[in-house]
Design an enzyme around this catalytic site. Structure first.
Site, PDB file in Angstrom:
ATOM      1  N   HIS A  83       0.864  -1.173   0.000  1.00  0.00           N
ATOM      2  CA  HIS A  83       0.000   0.000   0.000  1.00  0.00           C
ATOM      3  C   HIS A  83       0.906   1.230   0.000  1.00  0.00           C
ATOM      4  O   HIS A  83       1.469   1.589   1.027  1.00  0.00           O
ATOM      5  CB  HIS A  83      -0.914  -0.008   1.225  1.00  0.00           C
ATOM      6  CG  HIS A  83      -1.955  -1.083   1.171  1.00  0.00           C
ATOM      7  ND1 HIS A  83      -1.655  -2.415   1.321  1.00  0.00           N
ATOM      8  CD2 HIS A  83      -3.291  -1.002   0.956  1.00  0.00           C
ATOM      9  CE1 HIS A  83      -2.778  -3.122   1.210  1.00  0.00           C
ATOM     10  NE2 HIS A  83      -3.776  -2.288   0.994  1.00  0.00           N
ATOM     11  N   HIS A 108      -0.436  -5.706  -5.943  1.00  0.00           N
ATOM     12  CA  HIS A 108      -0.844  -7.032  -5.482  1.00  0.00           C
ATOM     13  C   HIS A 108      -0.134  -8.092  -6.316  1.00  0.00           C
ATOM     14  O   HIS A 108       0.045  -7.912  -7.518  1.00  0.00           O
ATOM     15  CB  HIS A 108      -2.344  -7.248  -5.693  1.00  0.00           C
ATOM     16  CG  HIS A 108      -3.232  -6.255  -5.025  1.00  0.00           C
ATOM     17  ND1 HIS A 108      -3.475  -5.007  -5.549  1.00  0.00           N
ATOM     18  CD2 HIS A 108      -3.955  -6.335  -3.887  1.00  0.00           C
ATOM     19  CE1 HIS A 108      -4.318  -4.366  -4.754  1.00  0.00           C
ATOM     20  NE2 HIS A 108      -4.618  -5.149  -3.738  1.00  0.00           N
TER      21      HIS A 108
END
Length: 162
Positions: A83, A108
């Site tokens: 993140h 991801h």
């Protein structure tokens, strides 16, 4: 054209909120659920309409950690994330709450094996996040999140399939 003054938090409070945000992101990415618990308010406002089609006005911290650590979400050892938080701005609508607005990129990667050698999918989400912080016992805690995914790359939609 005149702009209406937006209340801004004091510098020390802003630094405390940045620290809570860092702990939130790092605990998600490292899958450290005790660390996550330490930076969270007792209840969280979550609007995950963009990513899960769900919204909670006051989700108890235990339920949030259970959801985040689920093997169908971030608790899956074969899923890695980062993140990344870009530029931010901050407001303080009242004495006990601070709101942050952040550019976000969330990377991801999903693996097909426990050794994390075979990449099945990778995908990246780009957008912004509105984050909420609440003063709990004199300490600023992460208290909410509204992700706004503007666009994705690659196979982002396949990362959490099971």
């Amino acid at each position: 054209m005149t702009r209406q003054a937006v209340p801004k938090p004091a510098y020390e409070d802003l630094v405390d909120c940045q620290s809570a945000m860092f702990e939130w992101a790092e605990s998600f990415d490292s899958k450290d659920w005790d660390r996550l618990s330490a930076c969270l308010a007792p209840t969280l406002f979550l609007d995950y309409s963009d990513i899960m089609g769900k919204k909670w006005d006051a989700l108890p911290v235990e339920e949030f950690i259970g959801m985040a650590s689920s093997p169908h979400f971030l608790g899956n050892a074969r899923i890695k994330t980062q993140h990344f938080i870009g530029a931010s701005k901050w407001t303080q609508p009242d004495e006990g709450q601070i709101v942050g607005f952040h550019q976000m990129r969330v990377a991801h990667q999903k693996y097909g094996d426990d050794e994390l050698k075979q990449v099945l999918y990778h995908g990246h989400a780009h957008g912004k996040a509105t984050t909420y912080y609440r003063n709990v016992g004199g300490q600023w805690k992460f208290a909410g999140l509204v992700p706004d995914v503007r666009w994705t790359e690659f196979d982002c939609d396949k990362i959490f399939e099971h």
